[in-house]
Structures are given as C-alpha cells and as structure tokens.
Design an enzyme around this catalytic site. Structure first.
Site, PDB file in Angstrom:
ATOM      1  N   TYR B 177       0.851  -1.190   0.000  1.00  0.00           N
ATOM      2  CA  TYR B 177       0.000   0.000   0.000  1.00  0.00           C
ATOM      3  C   TYR B 177       0.882   1.234   0.000  1.00  0.00           C
ATOM      4  O   TYR B 177       2.077   1.156   0.296  1.00  0.00           O
ATOM      5  CB  TYR B 177      -0.936   0.017   1.213  1.00  0.00           C
ATOM      6  CG  TYR B 177      -0.269   0.378   2.521  1.00  0.00           C
ATOM      7  CD1 TYR B 177       0.300  -0.600   3.315  1.00  0.00           C
ATOM      8  CD2 TYR B 177      -0.206   1.713   2.932  1.00  0.00           C
ATOM      9  CE1 TYR B 177       0.921  -0.271   4.503  1.00  0.00           C
ATOM     10  CE2 TYR B 177       0.408   2.052   4.126  1.00  0.00           C
ATOM     11  CZ  TYR B 177       0.973   1.055   4.910  1.00  0.00           C
ATOM     12  OH  TYR B 177       1.589   1.381   6.086  1.00  0.00           O
ATOM     13  N   CYS B 178       0.271   2.366  -0.360  1.00  0.00           N
ATOM     14  CA  CYS B 178       1.009   3.613  -0.206  1.00  0.00           C
ATOM     15  C   CYS B 178       0.080   4.734   0.186  1.00  0.00           C
ATOM     16  O   CYS B 178      -0.597   4.648   1.199  1.00  0.00           O
ATOM     17  CB  CYS B 178       1.877   3.931  -1.411  1.00  0.00           C
ATOM     18  SG  CYS B 178       1.023   4.132  -2.972  1.00  0.00           S
ATOM     19  N   ARG B 179       0.032   5.815  -0.603  1.00  0.00           N
ATOM     20  CA  ARG B 179      -0.657   7.019  -0.110  1.00  0.00           C
ATOM     21  C   ARG B 179      -2.150   6.998  -0.318  1.00  0.00           C
ATOM     22  O   ARG B 179      -2.904   7.584   0.437  1.00  0.00           O
ATOM     23  CB  ARG B 179      -0.098   8.262  -0.789  1.00  0.00           C
ATOM     24  CG  ARG B 179       1.318   8.549  -0.373  1.00  0.00           C
ATOM     25  CD  ARG B 179       1.879   9.708  -1.167  1.00  0.00           C
ATOM     26  NE  ARG B 179       3.291   9.892  -0.835  1.00  0.00           N
ATOM     27  CZ  ARG B 179       4.213  10.240  -1.708  1.00  0.00           C
ATOM     28  NH1 ARG B 179       3.877  10.448  -2.972  1.00  0.00           N
ATOM     29  NH2 ARG B 179       5.457  10.376  -1.343  1.00  0.00           N
ATOM     30  N   CYS B 183      -2.125   6.195  -5.913  1.00  0.00           N
ATOM     31  CA  CYS B 183      -0.686   6.324  -5.713  1.00  0.00           C
ATOM     32  C   CYS B 183       0.031   5.293  -6.586  1.00  0.00           C
ATOM     33  O   CYS B 183      -0.273   4.106  -6.565  1.00  0.00           O
ATOM     34  CB  CYS B 183      -0.364   6.102  -4.247  1.00  0.00           C
ATOM     35  SG  CYS B 183       1.382   6.208  -3.879  1.00  0.00           S
TER      36      CYS B 183
END
Lengths: 221, 221
Positions: B177-179, B183
């Site tokens: 996962y990220c932002r 993302c």
DNA sequence: AAATCATTCAACGTAATTATTGAATGTATC
DNA sequence: GATACATTCAATAATTACGTTGAATGATTT
C-alpha cells in the site's frame, strides 16, 4: 503540460472535474440539473443569463464529463451524467459550510437566524407523512413541480405565497421544501408563514436529496 | 461580482472551494497533506517544485479554507483543515473515474492491466491480519512511514524494492500500500513482486483511508 | 547583533477564463 | 424549400490564474 507521467495525468483529470465545478454559475446550473434534465434555453431563462453563456458553461462541464446532452427535437437536453456528480457537489458544499465563516455569516444574515428555522429531517418527515400530520408545500415554480414532487405536496410557488397565506390551517404543521439545502425559497416561505403565526418548518434538504434517498416521488398533475 | 443576493454569495463560496481543488499541483499537495501535516519545504522537495510556487498554492488553498497552517519554529506546517476536504477530494476523484474514459485509459496503459492487480479491501485485509496470514509492505518513503503506518507493516520504499526482493517468502501473500488509491508506487511494487513469482496484491486504498475508517495505526520506530 | 534558514511577497510575462456580441449550424414546421 | 427557432461557434475584451525570479520578512542559532 504534456502528459509525461501517469500520476500527473491523473491529477490533471481530477483537476479538470474540480475546475468545472469551480464557478458559481456552473454550480447553479448543476443544482438546476439535479432536478432533472433541462434544455439550454430553460436553464438560461431560470438563471436570467444569455443563452450563449449558459451553452458555454454546459459545454465546459460536458468536456469534464459531469453533464451529458441529448437532442430532443430542436432542443438539447442536458443532465448530470451521474449521481457521483451530485455527491461531489454536496461534498464541496460541506467543505465550504464547515470551513468558511463567510458562508455561515451569509446564511445567518440573509436567512433571519437559521436556528429558529430548525429543519426537519427526511426520516422524520417520512414518518409524519404516514400519520398524515403535516401539510407539505413545494415552493418551486410550477414547471419544476410537475416534473416530480413529494407525494401529497401542494405547489405554492414562492411568488404566490403571500396571496395564499389564508389557505393554510392554523393547527397543522407546514413543511416547506424546494431545490436543495441552500435553496433560498424555502427559507423565505417559512419566514412568511411564521409571520402569520403558522407553524412552519423547512425540510433539511430538497427534492434531489429526497429522491437520492430512495423515497417516493409523485409526478405529472 | 459584488455580493448582492445571498444565493449568488453562497454559490461563490462553494465555487471558491472547487476552484481551489481545480489544479493538479494543488491536488497533489492535498494528497501529501492527507498523510499528515507538512512544511512548505517538505512538500516542495517531494513534488520537486520551487518553494515559492508551493507556498502560493498553499496560500490559495488556505484562502478557500481547505488547509490551515501553524508555525513550528522556523517551519510552517500545513494540514488539511477537515476530513470533509478529503471526502470532497475522493468525491471529485470518483466523478473523474466514472465519467472520464480518459482516466480509465491512463490507468490501463500505465499500470499494466489493472484487473490483474485486483486490490484487496480494507475489511478483508483487517480480517487476514488477525490470522497473521499476510506480509504488509509500506512502499512510501521512510519519513512518511515513521509518521504512521499499518500495524506490523514493514517499510520497503519503492526505490529499494528491487534490491530487497529476495527477502520475501514465496508462500506468503504480500499486500502493498502507499498514499492512496491512485498512488503509483503500490502498483509498481506489485508489478515488481509478481515479476519474481511472488503472490502480491495492492490494498484498495492508502493510509489516509485506512485511518479514516477508524482502523489502528502504528507510528514511530 | 549577525548569520542562517523557511517562508512569503512583489513584479513580471504568459496563458486561461469569462461574458458579450453577432453570425453560423442544424432541426422542425409551414 | 423557406422560415422559425434552439443551440453553437467565432471573435473580442476584461479579468484572473500560473509559474518564475529575486528580494523581503520573521524566527532561530551562533
């Protein structure tokens, strides 16, 4: 400006949508279209703007994908392309409402102390409608009323409310609604009714929100 | 332009909010601020833009009431003023996603067939975390990781993922996962991991949505 | 108090937005 | 086919938005 990387390209697309909503006239158009599809001319007449001007705003919004058009005879009817547009409108409105003291001030100044006009919620109104305890008035113009209104509502356009004040029974609660939560007309209607000693309140939202909540709507005559 | 009637005034306020979001750079700033408060310099470095430019965008958004600032020593930290801002951002994004074939196309072209990267939902991930079945990797830069991340997540910045591919066990599902949902980094991470035969998926959203859903967050080291 | 550093301001040029006007387009009606 | 009418287009002018540059401000540190 050229689309070199995907992140930038996506942000450009999102920005295009927001930019299309970033104009007072266009937001008013969206609120009108939330009632149902309308021709360019009908919108121009409502908003008292030149047809060409409205046409250009509509095209700007079409480019951003937030309205669609369909020819019907010599008219071209526009509509919001999706409920997500109305959700975005509501979300933007909420930001303004929460963040801007200016909005609160304007509402306060012009709508004669809003706290005295506690709105009634959709859910509460639906309950009381079943018990038949309320008189519901739709203060929008007749053409909008005909295209769809709350079941059992009577149409009292805001322009005629003064002349029809005597028709309302003193014992009944009157609920007024119009296009949406910021629609001026229902505030004015409540103010008028109360000035005659009647028990009046506003519906918290307008017809679009009522429809969106899956509640029943009547149309035609 | 002068504020003569209340309806116009309100629409102007709403338009101001939408207009403040109607710019790709500013939307990117909002996504960064969704992670937590940031200084002007930190944002400028992230976005590789001149400080003065970012400063002006921030001020424009502050005027619209969607971000607030607070001095801390010689830095000035900005943050989104309210969750409603993130909701509005998400609503705008949804409109673009639903209405614009362009967005679908860009996502398709750049993210190597998105359907092969079916995202896992927050709810499903939360369940599988309890059973200890998954390895969660946070592909954001270390500074963002430190400010808050999913419980048990390990930080593998996207820049280092190639050199650390050998560390992952073949039998375990890896969730990246990220932002946020758009993302780029988590897409790239999944592509990298899959190219080595590992079982990898993306979380449907990012950390801000996870936090907003009331799910637990770890921070510090 | 001098130096340092983050932020903001001021000024500039370019580009985009908006409203206005009148002409052009395309559809229905006579 | 000619006419009427809704919509769009084209051209103009005024305003606002955007990014860049270098100087100014304001707080901290030496």
């Amino acid at each position: 400006m050229s689309i070199t990387n995907p992140k930038q390209a996506l942000y450009e697309q999102f920005a295009m949508v927001a930019k299309a909503m970033g104009n007072a006239q266009r937001l008013e158009v969206i609120e009108h279209l939330a009632q149902g599809s309308r021709s360019v001319e009908a919108l121009a007449a409502k908003m008292k703007l030149p047809t060409a001007n409205v046409s250009q705003h509509l095209q700007a919004m079409r480019r951003a994908g937030i309205v669609t058009s369909e020819r019907d005879g010599r008219f071209i009817n526009y509509r919001v392309s999706d409920e997500s547009v109305l959700a975005a409108f509501a979300a933007v409105r909420l930001v303004a409402e929460r963040q801007s003291a200016e909005v609160a001030r304007v509402v306060h100044e012009w709508f004669h102390r809003r706290d005295e006009m506690e709105p009634i919620s959709r859910v509460e109104l639906a309950k009381r409608m079943k018990k038949g305890l309320v008189t519901i008035i739709d203060v929008r113009p007749p053409d909008e009323f005909q295209l769809g209104h709350l079941p059992g509502a009577i149409n009292v356009p805001i322009s005629e409310i003064k002349s029809r004040l005597s028709l309302f029974a003193a014992g009944r609660d009157i609920i007024a609604y119009c296009r949406g939560p910021w629609c001026v007309m229902s505030f004015e209607a409540v103010a008028q009714l109360r000035s005659k000693g009647l028990s009046a309140r506003r519906l918290e939202d307008g017809l679009p929100e009522w429809k969106a909540a899956g509640l029943p709507v009547e149309s035609g005559l």
